[in-house]
Scaffold this motif. Structure first.
Motif, PDB file in Angstrom:
ATOM      1  N   GLU A 460       0.823  -1.145   0.046  1.00  0.00           N
ATOM      2  CA  GLU A 460      -0.093   0.154   0.108  1.00  0.00           C
ATOM      3  C   GLU A 460       0.779   1.263   0.038  1.00  0.00           C
ATOM      4  OE1 GLU A 460      -3.282  -0.247  -0.034  1.00  0.00           O
ATOM      5  OE2 GLU A 460      -3.803  -1.923   0.650  1.00  0.00           O
ATOM      6  N   TYR A 461       0.351   2.438  -0.521  1.00  0.00           N
ATOM      7  CA  TYR A 461       1.295   3.553  -0.444  1.00  0.00           C
ATOM      8  C   TYR A 461       1.287   4.022   0.904  1.00  0.00           C
ATOM      9  CZ  TYR A 461       1.420   8.759  -0.438  1.00  0.00           C
ATOM     10  OH  TYR A 461       2.059   9.897  -0.381  1.00  0.00           O
ATOM     11  N   LYS A 462       0.389   3.959   1.790  1.00  0.00           N
ATOM     12  CA  LYS A 462       0.610   4.385   3.050  1.00  0.00           C
ATOM     13  C   LYS A 462       1.648   3.661   3.903  1.00  0.00           C
ATOM     14  CE  LYS A 462      -3.808   6.696   3.875  1.00  0.00           C
ATOM     15  NZ  LYS A 462      -4.980   6.391   4.747  1.00  0.00           N
ATOM     16  N   THR A 463       1.866   2.377   3.362  1.00  0.00           N
ATOM     17  CA  THR A 463       2.951   1.631   4.034  1.00  0.00           C
ATOM     18  C   THR A 463       4.210   2.130   3.580  1.00  0.00           C
ATOM     19  OG1 THR A 463       1.476  -0.200   4.204  1.00  0.00           O
ATOM     20  CG2 THR A 463       3.622  -0.665   4.324  1.00  0.00           C
ATOM     21  N   ILE A 464       4.464   2.300   2.349  1.00  0.00           N
ATOM     22  CA  ILE A 464       5.680   2.787   1.683  1.00  0.00           C
ATOM     23  C   ILE A 464       6.098   4.221   2.589  1.00  0.00           C
ATOM     24  CG2 ILE A 464       6.743   3.707  -0.340  1.00  0.00           C
ATOM     25  CD1 ILE A 464       4.916   1.997  -1.980  1.00  0.00           C
ATOM     26  N   MET A 465       5.164   4.948   2.664  1.00  0.00           N
ATOM     27  CA  MET A 465       5.577   6.274   3.310  1.00  0.00           C
ATOM     28  C   MET A 465       5.779   6.187   4.777  1.00  0.00           C
ATOM     29  SD  MET A 465       5.373   7.964   0.463  1.00  0.00           S
ATOM     30  CE  MET A 465       5.563   9.538   0.968  1.00  0.00           C
ATOM     31  N   GLU A 466       5.171   5.337   5.458  1.00  0.00           N
ATOM     32  CA  GLU A 466       5.046   5.281   6.973  1.00  0.00           C
ATOM     33  C   GLU A 466       6.458   4.379   7.179  1.00  0.00           C
ATOM     34  OE1 GLU A 466       1.595   3.234   8.275  1.00  0.00           O
ATOM     35  OE2 GLU A 466       0.587   5.187   7.822  1.00  0.00           O
ATOM     36  N   ALA A 467       6.871   3.381   6.493  1.00  0.00           N
ATOM     37  CA  ALA A 467       7.875   2.439   6.564  1.00  0.00           C
ATOM     38  C   ALA A 467       9.324   3.168   6.149  1.00  0.00           C
ATOM     39  CB  ALA A 467       7.597   1.085   6.114  1.00  0.00           C
ATOM     40  N   LYS A 468       8.846   4.048   5.561  1.00  0.00           N
ATOM     41  CA  LYS A 468      10.129   4.860   4.520  1.00  0.00           C
ATOM     42  C   LYS A 468      10.909   3.693   4.065  1.00  0.00           C
ATOM     43  CE  LYS A 468      10.594   8.204   7.837  1.00  0.00           C
ATOM     44  NZ  LYS A 468      11.502   9.376   8.993  1.00  0.00           N
ATOM     45  N   LEU A 469      10.311   3.123   2.822  1.00  0.00           N
ATOM     46  CA  LEU A 469      10.727   1.759   2.318  1.00  0.00           C
ATOM     47  C   LEU A 469      11.995   2.322   1.432  1.00  0.00           C
ATOM     48  CD1 LEU A 469       7.766  -0.249   1.741  1.00  0.00           C
ATOM     49  CD2 LEU A 469       9.496  -0.489   3.526  1.00  0.00           C
ATOM     50  N   LYS A 511      12.883  10.607  -4.518  1.00  0.00           N
ATOM     51  CA  LYS A 511      11.929   9.638  -4.896  1.00  0.00           C
ATOM     52  C   LYS A 511      10.645   9.726  -3.956  1.00  0.00           C
ATOM     53  CE  LYS A 511      14.793   6.015  -5.126  1.00  0.00           C
ATOM     54  NZ  LYS A 511      15.262   4.794  -5.012  1.00  0.00           N
ATOM     55  N   THR A 512      10.723   9.624  -2.657  1.00  0.00           N
ATOM     56  CA  THR A 512       9.684   9.594  -1.818  1.00  0.00           C
ATOM     57  C   THR A 512       8.657  10.893  -2.085  1.00  0.00           C
ATOM     58  OG1 THR A 512      10.982   8.434  -0.108  1.00  0.00           O
ATOM     59  CG2 THR A 512       9.093   9.584   0.407  1.00  0.00           C
ATOM     60  N   GLU A 513       9.364  11.928  -2.569  1.00  0.00           N
ATOM     61  CA  GLU A 513       8.418  13.355  -2.763  1.00  0.00           C
ATOM     62  C   GLU A 513       7.671  13.126  -3.995  1.00  0.00           C
ATOM     63  OE1 GLU A 513       6.869  16.926  -2.430  1.00  0.00           O
ATOM     64  OE2 GLU A 513       7.640  15.499  -0.952  1.00  0.00           O
ATOM     65  N   LYS A 514       8.338  12.685  -5.003  1.00  0.00           N
ATOM     66  CA  LYS A 514       7.705  12.377  -6.343  1.00  0.00           C
ATOM     67  C   LYS A 514       6.472  11.379  -5.976  1.00  0.00           C
ATOM     68  CE  LYS A 514       9.713  14.968  -9.439  1.00  0.00           C
ATOM     69  NZ  LYS A 514       9.016  15.813 -10.269  1.00  0.00           N
ATOM     70  N   LEU A 515       6.822  10.335  -5.318  1.00  0.00           N
ATOM     71  CA  LEU A 515       5.585   9.346  -5.130  1.00  0.00           C
ATOM     72  C   LEU A 515       4.522  10.010  -4.197  1.00  0.00           C
ATOM     73  CD1 LEU A 515       4.998   6.359  -5.540  1.00  0.00           C
ATOM     74  CD2 LEU A 515       6.072   5.795  -3.348  1.00  0.00           C
ATOM     75  N   ARG A 516       4.850  10.688  -3.521  1.00  0.00           N
ATOM     76  CA  ARG A 516       3.960  11.279  -2.561  1.00  0.00           C
ATOM     77  C   ARG A 516       3.053  12.322  -3.551  1.00  0.00           C
ATOM     78  NH1 ARG A 516       2.609  16.232  -1.024  1.00  0.00           N
ATOM     79  NH2 ARG A 516       4.364  16.947  -1.697  1.00  0.00           N
ATOM     80  N   GLN A 517       3.559  13.197  -4.394  1.00  0.00           N
ATOM     81  CA  GLN A 517       2.906  14.068  -5.352  1.00  0.00           C
ATOM     82  C   GLN A 517       1.857  13.153  -6.109  1.00  0.00           C
ATOM     83  OE1 GLN A 517       5.719  16.455  -7.230  1.00  0.00           O
ATOM     84  NE2 GLN A 517       6.463  17.371  -5.236  1.00  0.00           N
ATOM     85  N   PHE A 518       2.788  12.064  -6.804  1.00  0.00           N
ATOM     86  CA  PHE A 518       1.916  11.223  -7.767  1.00  0.00           C
ATOM     87  C   PHE A 518       0.575  10.630  -7.065  1.00  0.00           C
ATOM     88  CE2 PHE A 518       1.206   7.049  -9.595  1.00  0.00           C
ATOM     89  CZ  PHE A 518       1.019   7.387 -10.816  1.00  0.00           C
ATOM     90  N   ALA A 519       0.803  10.116  -5.799  1.00  0.00           N
ATOM     91  CA  ALA A 519      -0.326   9.300  -5.286  1.00  0.00           C
ATOM     92  C   ALA A 519      -1.327  10.426  -4.876  1.00  0.00           C
ATOM     93  CB  ALA A 519       0.403   8.586  -4.073  1.00  0.00           C
ATOM     94  N   GLU A 520      -1.055  11.516  -4.386  1.00  0.00           N
ATOM     95  CA  GLU A 520      -2.105  12.458  -3.914  1.00  0.00           C
ATOM     96  C   GLU A 520      -2.961  13.061  -5.225  1.00  0.00           C
ATOM     97  OE1 GLU A 520      -0.069  15.451  -2.045  1.00  0.00           O
ATOM     98  OE2 GLU A 520      -0.092  14.451  -0.353  1.00  0.00           O
ATOM     99  N   SER A 521      -2.084  13.101  -6.466  1.00  0.00           N
ATOM    100  CA  SER A 521      -3.066  13.386  -7.702  1.00  0.00           C
ATOM    101  C   SER A 521      -3.690  12.211  -8.010  1.00  0.00           C
ATOM    102  CB  SER A 521      -1.691  13.572  -8.592  1.00  0.00           C
ATOM    103  OG  SER A 521      -2.464  13.659 -10.093  1.00  0.00           O
ATOM    104  N   PHE A 522      -3.349  10.868  -7.843  1.00  0.00           N
ATOM    105  CA  PHE A 522      -4.028   9.765  -8.182  1.00  0.00           C
ATOM    106  C   PHE A 522      -5.404   9.767  -7.251  1.00  0.00           C
ATOM    107  CE2 PHE A 522      -5.365   5.225  -7.804  1.00  0.00           C
ATOM    108  CZ  PHE A 522      -5.246   4.628  -8.951  1.00  0.00           C
ATOM    109  N   TYR A 523      -5.281  10.005  -5.922  1.00  0.00           N
ATOM    110  CA  TYR A 523      -6.353  10.477  -5.081  1.00  0.00           C
ATOM    111  C   TYR A 523      -7.488  11.010  -5.559  1.00  0.00           C
ATOM    112  CZ  TYR A 523      -8.903  10.369  -0.540  1.00  0.00           C
ATOM    113  OH  TYR A 523      -9.763  10.229   0.502  1.00  0.00           O
TER     114      TYR A 523
END
Length: 659
Positions: A460-469, A511-523
């Motif tokens: 899940e997206y939230k897991t990637i962000m919370e666990a800082k994968l 990479k984390t910041e780009k993924l955050r922006q992308f996921a929020e746009s998807f949402y």
């Protein structure tokens, strides 16, 4: 008695450079064989679609023309069944339009109508069906002048003979179908000209050629219709001339450019069909309101101008619908609809992925080739990007069924010849024994697919962000604790939104910041966050090799690929292999629709993509040199020049704002 032979160091160096070119050729043959089988399956599916489309078109034409002839020739039918006739005509027009759209969803670059209806084709009956319908329409439809009927009959009968050689274009079946439509475009001009002459009292409705045209007597004539027929005659003659000139130009350009430009035989048929629809439809769209206006102005008339005008408008809407759809959707997008559907089919994706995954197993291990053994501790005397820092280079000296032996470079070799004359290389007994390497289990594509399905997981997206994968090291970092528990199996019927393709050497924070922006746009678009496949947690850390082997299947199991393209992305061979997986069998438009590229180098997005636009496989490396050699051999078998071009197109598409 065994003979000892010392192998010179120079000979050893030559052995290390041996390449198994026959392996590359074998892989290339297997790829071509799979591609041929895939194209055959695609063609069979497309042929069924085209057959359905043409069948519906011909059925609608027969129904509409039959109803039209009966309506204008049988007074009782016209008097008592007018509403039924118009409803029936609307149904037939809808059937024709459906047929138009269905056979227009198949790409022209892999479908040749001449081949479909060839005498030795299983679909040759389509040719005879088209000929029968053409004869029926030519003989029954009394809208066409008799001399034009004779031309059409001759054209239809000549369709029994066809020559598909490109040098004999006029004998092609596709030319005769196109000519049939072109002649009917000219018929519209002839009808308007005759009606204009009758309205001007130049000829009588009961004289000459008009006398045998029973349906023409129902057309409105007279001084108040003169300008309508005159305008129609000018429009249809001009339209016919322009259309024939354009059609001929496309045909000549095709042959003069050696089949690279212009329109080929199949496309010329589509141009004729859509040209006929457009010219006839626009003429009716113009004539319908004129007739209604005359009816409103005169109040009464011996002709039902209002009904006739409404019929013209209804028929116009039906005729113009297919060309309008092509114009709105675009011809390229519409004609590739079936290609996209085929390539996005789950079974097709699974077969492609499992075949590509099995290619790495096709690279054989042979005596004499180079093989690297991982060092227990790194050698700091070599640069960080040098394989020798973490690996020791050696030579394969013996291959058994399930394992092979590697003699490390720099060791002294001897050859022993036994009593029966067999030879094999061995290390001197005074040296360390060989390094034996176990061969991985080789699975067929079906077994690979089954294994990949059983182990397919998502995060899940939230897991990637919370666990800082992205901050926890690469998939190969053995100093990091396992993060497999962050991934979960798919729910029944659930699809993974994105396969994340990225380099662990790129900046984790960016990479984390780009993924955050992308996921929020998807949402914002879907009211949910996307799901991802991320190698770090979706590959079993206890069996990384097996997980990497089925990587192509995992890619195909995801809806799209999200490329986080940083500074080192184009230099990591596994990242390039992920792109190659999509490029190998997927249509170019399909690839671009399945890839989303996000540059992750801060304030230098354009620079990153410009580097990708200049990509060459020679700069890409793997941590494991043995995997690097396998991947390079497979990519080489795919075709390096073609692969480079595809990667460059992807970069250009982003730079042009298409992605």
């Amino acid at each position: 008695m065994e003979e000892l032979v010392v192998v010179p160091k120079e000979a050893e160096d030559q052995v290390l450079q041996v390449r198994s070119d026959d392996t590359s050729e074998d892989i290339c043959k297997q790829i071509n064989r799979f591609r041929e089988q895939r194209e055959k399956k695609k063609r069979q599916k497309f042929l069924r679609v085209v057959t359905w489309g043409w069948g519906m078109l011909l059925l609608g034409m027969v129904g509409y023309c039959s109803d039209l002839c009966i309506f204008y020739t049988v007074e009782t039918y016209r008097s008592h069944f007018e509403i039924f006739s118009r409803v029936f005509s609307a149904i037939n027009i809808s059937i024709m339009n459906t047929g138009y759209i269905i056979f227009s969803t198949v790409p022209l670059d892999i479908l040749d109508l001449d081949s479909i209806v060839a005498s030795d084709s299983e679909y040759s009956w389509v040719r005879y069906l088209i000929l029968v319908v053409g004869l029926f329409l030519s003989l029954v439809t009394s809208l066409v002048p008799p001399h034009v009927v004779l031309i059409n009959v001759a054209l239809c009968l000549s369709g029994l003979y066809q020559d598909n050689e490109k040098s004999y274009f006029w004998n092609r079946f596709t030319f005769k179908v196109a000519a049939w439509y072109i002649i009917y475009i000219c018929c519209l001009a002839i009808i308007c000209t005759y009606m204009c002459l009758v309205s001007a009292d130049v000829i009588q409705m009961t004289s000459g050629i008009v006398e045998v045209m029973s349906t023409w007597s129902c057309y409105p004539v007279g001084n108040r219709f003169l300008y309508m027929w005159l305008t129609g005659a000018i429009y249809f003659w001009a339209g016919s001339a322009v259309f024939i000139a354009y059609w001929t130009y496309q045909r000549n350009l095709y042959f003069s450019s050696q089949y690279e430009k212009g329109a080929g035989p199949t496309l010329l048929v589509y141009i004729a069909i859509y040209g006929w629809n457009t010219i006839f439809g626009l003429g009716l769209l113009f004539g319908g309101p004129w007739l209604i206006g005359i009816a409103v102005k005169d109040g009464t008339s011996r002709y039902d101008c209002t009904g006739f005008g409404l019929s013209c408008l209804a028929l116009s809407a039906g005729l113009l619908t297919p060309p309008a759809i092509v114009a709105i959707v675009s011809r390229k997008r519409l004609f590739n609809f079936m290609t996209r559907r085929f390539e996005n089919d789950v079974s097709t994706l699974e077969q492609d992925g499992s075949f590509i995954a099995g290619l790495l197993d096709k690279v054989e291990i042979k005596v004499g080739q180079a093989w690297w053994i991982h060092r227990a501790t790194e050698n700091a005397g070599y640069p960080q990007d040098d394989h020798n820092r973490f690996w020791i280079k050696g030579t394969v000296v013996e291959v058994d069924k399930n394992r092979f032996a590697v003699a490390l470079q720099g060791e002294r070799h001897v050859k022993k010849r036994n009593a029966v004359g067999d030879q094999r290389a061995e290390l001197d007994s005074r040296q360390d024994p060989w390094k034996w390497v176990e061969m991985g289990l080789v699975l067929d594509p079906g077994e690979l697919l089954s294994e990949a399905k059983n182990k397919l997981r998502l995060v899940e997206y939230k897991t990637i962000m919370e666990a800082k994968l992205f901050f926890n090291g690469s998939v190969r970092d053995q100093n990091q604790e396992s993060v497999n528990h962050y991934a979960r199996p798919r729910y029944p019927g659930e699809e993974i939104d994105f396969f994340i393709s990225h380099s662990w050497h790129d900046d984790a924070e960016q990479k984390t910041e780009k993924l955050r922006q992308f996921a929020e746009s998807f949402y914002e678009k879907h009211n949910r966050f996307p799901t991802f496949w991320l190698d770090k947690c979706c590959i079993d850390q206890n069996n990384i090799g097996s997980g990497l082997k089925v990587l192509p299947i995992n890619i195909m199991a995801c809806k799209q690929m999200l490329v986080l393209c940083g500074e080192t992305y184009s230099r990591r061979l596994w990242c390039i292999w992920e792109l190659c997986t999509l490029f190998l069998f997927t249509h170019e438009e399909g690839v671009l629709s399945r890839i989303c590229v996000l540059p992750v180098q801060k304030n230098q997005d354009t620079l990153v993509m410009e580097r990708l636009q200049e990509f060459h496989i020679s700069i890409a490396r793997c941590y494991d040199p043995n995997e690097e050699a396998k991947l390079l051999k497979v990519i080489d078998a795919v075709g390096l020049d073609k692969f480079h071009e595809q990667v460059h197109k992807l970069a250009r598409a982003f730079l042009q704002g298409k992605r």
